[in-house]
Motif scaffolding. Structure first.
Motif, short mmCIF file in Angstrom:
data_model
loop_
_atom_site.label_atom_id
_atom_site.label_comp_id
_atom_site.label_asym_id
_atom_site.label_seq_id
_atom_site.Cartn_x
_atom_site.Cartn_y
_atom_site.Cartn_z
N VAL A 36 0.92 -1.08 -0.15
CA VAL A 36 0.13 -0.09 0.16
C VAL A 36 0.85 1.34 0.20
O VAL A 36 0.90 1.85 -0.63
N LEU A 37 2.18 1.01 1.34
CA LEU A 37 2.69 2.41 0.83
C LEU A 37 3.70 2.75 -0.60
O LEU A 37 3.70 3.60 -1.20
N ALA A 38 3.54 1.57 -0.83
CA ALA A 38 4.65 1.39 -2.46
C ALA A 38 3.72 1.98 -2.87
O ALA A 38 3.82 2.42 -4.33
N ALA A 39 2.84 1.46 -3.39
CA ALA A 39 1.46 2.06 -4.22
C ALA A 39 1.21 3.25 -4.28
O ALA A 39 1.39 4.12 -5.31
N GLY A 40 0.91 4.16 -3.25
CA GLY A 40 1.41 5.47 -2.54
C GLY A 40 2.38 6.11 -3.16
O GLY A 40 2.20 7.94 -3.75
N ALA A 45 4.71 10.12 -8.37
CA ALA A 45 5.52 10.05 -9.34
C ALA A 45 4.85 10.64 -10.79
O ALA A 45 5.49 11.39 -11.24
N SER A 46 3.27 10.76 -10.73
CA SER A 46 2.44 11.60 -11.86
C SER A 46 2.83 13.18 -10.82
O SER A 46 2.02 13.84 -11.86
N LEU A 47 3.14 13.61 -9.98
CA LEU A 47 2.62 15.01 -10.10
C LEU A 47 4.03 16.06 -9.63
O LEU A 47 4.79 14.49 -9.88
N ASP A 48 3.86 17.10 -10.28
CA ASP A 48 4.53 17.80 -10.01
C ASP A 48 5.39 18.47 -9.09
O ASP A 48 5.28 17.89 -7.67
N ASP A 50 8.55 18.22 -6.21
CA ASP A 50 9.64 16.99 -6.29
C ASP A 50 9.15 16.14 -4.38
O ASP A 50 10.01 15.82 -3.78
N TRP A 51 8.39 15.29 -4.75
CA TRP A 51 7.34 14.77 -3.70
C TRP A 51 7.63 13.05 -4.27
O TRP A 51 7.40 12.90 -3.25
N LEU A 52 8.25 13.09 -5.50
CA LEU A 52 8.25 11.46 -5.16
C LEU A 52 9.49 11.49 -4.46
O LEU A 52 10.23 10.18 -4.26
N ALA A 53 11.01 12.85 -4.63
CA ALA A 53 12.60 12.16 -4.24
C ALA A 53 12.28 12.93 -2.64
O ALA A 53 12.97 12.21 -1.70
N ALA A 54 11.01 13.38 -2.23
CA ALA A 54 10.72 13.10 -0.64
C ALA A 54 10.23 12.34 -0.53
O ALA A 54 10.62 11.89 0.97
N ALA A 55 9.68 11.56 -1.10
CA ALA A 55 9.17 9.88 -0.62
C ALA A 55 10.00 8.90 -0.72
O ALA A 55 10.46 8.29 0.47
N TYR A 56 10.81 8.81 -1.26
CA TYR A 56 12.08 8.04 -1.61
C TYR A 56 13.35 8.73 -0.32
O TYR A 56 14.20 8.02 0.50
N ALA A 57 13.56 10.00 -0.14
CA ALA A 57 14.18 10.47 1.27
C ALA A 57 13.38 9.66 2.86
O ALA A 57 14.42 9.36 3.27
N VAL A 58 12.42 9.45 2.44
CA VAL A 58 11.88 8.57 3.88
C VAL A 58 12.00 7.10 3.72
O VAL A 58 11.84 6.65 4.95
N VAL A 104 11.14 -10.43 2.18
CA VAL A 104 10.61 -9.17 1.37
C VAL A 104 10.19 -7.40 1.35
O VAL A 104 9.82 -7.03 0.50
N ALA A 105 11.48 -7.21 2.96
CA ALA A 105 11.51 -5.42 2.13
C ALA A 105 12.14 -4.77 1.17
O ALA A 105 11.85 -4.14 0.31
N PRO A 106 12.94 -5.70 0.01
CA PRO A 106 13.69 -5.53 -0.85
C PRO A 106 12.54 -5.26 -1.57
O PRO A 106 12.90 -4.41 -2.61
N ALA A 107 12.22 -6.43 -2.07
CA ALA A 107 11.19 -6.60 -2.44
C ALA A 107 9.74 -5.67 -2.72
O ALA A 107 9.46 -4.96 -3.61
N ILE A 108 9.16 -5.21 -1.92
CA ILE A 108 8.81 -4.24 -1.73
C ILE A 108 9.20 -2.82 -2.26
O ILE A 108 8.59 -1.35 -2.37
N SER A 109 10.46 -2.25 -1.55
CA SER A 109 10.87 -1.39 -1.42
C SER A 109 11.01 -0.60 -3.46
O SER A 109 11.22 0.11 -4.06
N LEU A 110 11.95 -2.05 -4.24
CA LEU A 110 11.80 -1.76 -5.29
C LEU A 110 10.23 -1.65 -5.86
O LEU A 110 10.72 -1.18 -7.30
N LEU A 111 9.40 -2.36 -5.90
CA LEU A 111 8.48 -1.69 -5.91
C LEU A 111 8.36 -0.23 -6.13
O LEU A 111 7.21 0.13 -6.70
N ALA A 112 8.26 0.08 -4.96
CA ALA A 112 8.25 1.53 -4.68
C ALA A 112 8.98 2.49 -5.54
O ALA A 112 8.72 3.35 -5.71
#
Length: 578
Positions: A36-40, A45-48, A50-58, A104-112
């Motif tokens: 669910v978090l990866a889907a969010g 990534a569809s927003l203008d 730096d939201w995606l960069a901020a999410a990857y920082a988290v 599981v954690a690497p797979a979910i991170s790769l999905l994100a």
């Protein structure tokens, strides 16, 4: 390559045989939440901006800070297992790194991280092609940062200064992460994320997809440096730790309770893991309460003391499990009980710091004195009563201190159970202060008397219950500590009974997410509304029209309570059926 393939096969075999029963259900639930978090994240990534960069920082901070709560992170394959094989350090590090991608954690991170592909498609064909290697390289950066952080922390915990420093850094980082909305409001520009986040290592993949190919090369160089650092740290970890040979002042106890108190106080001061835990709790409480100072608001400062108490109880929730088989000394003494001594030692260790924080920061803010004094008194008694009680009823078999490996954070083989126990302790200890907080909010100073009375009753009553539990189940608990296996008829009060996967998933989800609507979106939002803090933040109530703000906050509180009630009712229902 042969070493890496062998380690991957070992990792897969261990995971395949361990994903059964309750642990398998917990992993499945955690995986579902992760998806669910990866889907969010992919949606961002569809927003203008730096939201995606901020999410990857988290996500990066999660990889670095997460091991603090999960006993050192994923160590299905430990470096100590291969110490006698004579493998070169770079081959050992490379093999462990490849095997770390299995789970599981690497797979979910790769999905994100597939959000990079979405971003690349928006940028063009070449960017979409660059996104594919950027995903893998970015994941390698996350994994290696986590491994190096755990290795550095493990070495730091071999000295008192290192344990204190690591606790301060980890507590501050996690507190600032939890108060991210403060910094988003303080440093955001027009509601946008500040561009600085894209220049963090977590944002280099975004830069590469946006056409800065130097960022991709920089990630490759960073991976090489982190791999070299990890290989060097593995060599330090494999070495034997040298205990201190300094003389100790003899204990002069006049009674059995004083002897337990003296022993526990020495343990609190000498066990570097406990030193790290208490320092972490202190740093978290101070920095979490001080974060809103960035916005010029001092209203959360007085809560530093109560937050420290709750976090300290959470970090020490497996008190008996940490001691391991040393409990046989008490069992072999007829009629002996060390519960009161442990309670007093916990109070002596936590109470002075909590009182100083509460008084100092409340004086700086100018109140509210009745609320803070009442809640602090209730939480101290509740923590002193809950910590030994929960550590006995929901004991997680730990590793004896003398048998801990090169990672001092790993105090148990069941990391998921330790994490769940920590979150459960937060809720239960906080609940002991609810009566005092309600009375203080409605009537003022009488709430202090309720807080003192509640704390005293929790200290005495829960201590009696713990002593009875130890007297009735002491041998079974000792056997669990010795073997690490939980008997089928152990009677653990917080062990989930056999139930369908759907019911188990709903139960764990309610316990995992119930705090979100109850505390930040409900109670904390109500505090903001009371103090007139109506700036838009991540509190849903602040976005509502004036007539719907309080109903929204109340609804969130009721939703959180309902989730926790459902998390209790479902297991009780199936336990009755059985």
């Amino acid at each position: 390559m042969a070493v890496a393939v062998t380690m991957v096969r070992m990792k897969v075999a261990i995971l395949r045989h361990s994903m059964t029963g309750q642990r398998g259900g917990m992993v499945a639930t955690a995986g579902t939440l992760g998806v669910v978090l990866a889907a969010g994240t992919i949606y961002l990534a569809s927003l203008d901006g730096d939201w995606l960069a901020a999410a990857y920082a988290v996500w990066m901070l999660g990889w670095i800070i997460g091991p603090v709560f999960s006993g050192g992170g994923d160590e299905t394959l430990r470096p100590e297992y291969f110490a006698l094989l004579g493998l070169p350090l770079h081959r050992l590090a490379a093999g462990l790194l490849v095997s770390a991608f299995v789970g599981v954690a690497p797979a979910i991170s790769l999905l994100a991280l597939s959000g990079l592909t979405v971003l690349g498609v928006r940028q063009g064909g070449l960017a979409a092609l660059v996104a594919l290697p950027a995903m893998v390289v970015q994941l390698a950066v996350f994994v290696l940062l986590s491994k190096v952080a755990v290795a550095v922390l493990g070495i730091a915990l071999r000295s008192r200064v290192g344990a204190i420093g690591a606790g301060l850094i980890n507590g501050a980082v996690l507190a600032f992460l939890g108060q991210g909305w403060v910094f988003a409001m303080a440093f955001g520009q027009g509601g946008q994320i500040p561009p600085l986040v894209r220049y963090l290592p977590s944002g280099w993949g975004v830069l590469a997809v946006q056409g800065d190919f130097a960022a991709l090369a920089a990630m490759v160089v960073l991976i090489a440096l982190l791999l070299a650092a990890w290989a060097a740290l593995l060599n330090r970890r494999a070495g034997a730790s040298r205990p201190s040979a300094r003389g100790r002042r003899p204990m002069r106890a006049a009674s059995a309770r004083e002897a337990v108190l003296a022993k526990e106080l020495r343990t609190w001061t000498r066990d570097l893991v406990r030193t790290h835990q208490l320092t972490f709790a202190l740093a978290y409480g101070v920095f979490f309460a001080a974060a809103p100072l960035v916005l010029g608001w001092t209203g959360m400062l007085p809560w530093a003391g109560p937050i420290f108490i709750v976090m300290a109880a959470s970090m020490t929730s497996n008190l008996y499990g940490l001691d391991g088989t040393a409990h046989w000394l008490t069992l072999m003494t007829p009629g002996a009980s060390d519960v009161r001594g442990r309670q007093l030692a916990w109070l002596v260790t936590v109470a002075p710091v909590a009182v100083v924080l509460a008084v100092t920061f409340t004086a700086i803010n100018g109140g509210p004195w009745p609320m803070i004094i009442a809640v602090t008194a209730a939480l101290l008694g509740g923590g002193a009563g809950m910590v030994p009680l929960i550590s006995v009823y929901a004991l997680v078999p730990g590793i004896d201190p003398q048998r801990r490996g090169g990672n001092p954070l790993r105090t148990s083989e069941d990391d998921g159970a330790l994490t769940g126990l920590a979150y459960l302790m937060m809720v239960l200890v906080a609940a002991t202060a609810v009566p005092a907080a309600v009375v203080a909010a409605l009537f003022g100073w009488p709430g202090v008397a309720v807080g003192v009375l509640t704390g005293a009753l929790c200290f005495w009553g829960l201590g009696v219950r713990t002593e009875r539990r130890l007297a009735a189940r002491g041998p079974e608990l000792l056997d669990m500590m010795r073997t690490g296996r939980r008997p089928a008829s152990s009677g653990m009060a917080f062990k989930l009974p056999e139930m369908p996967k759907t019911a188990r998933t709903v139960t764990i989800t309610c316990w995992s997410l119930g705090a979100v609507p109850l505390f930040p979106q409900g109670i904390l939002a109500a505090v903001f509304l009371t103090n007139g803090q109506l700036e838009h933040s991540w509190f849903l109530a602040t976005y509502m029209s004036p007539g719907l703000r309080w109903p929204t906050a109340v609804f969130m509180i009721l939703l959180g309570l309902t989730m926790y009630g459902l998390g209790l009712w479902i297991p009780a229902r199936y336990r009755k059926v059985v």
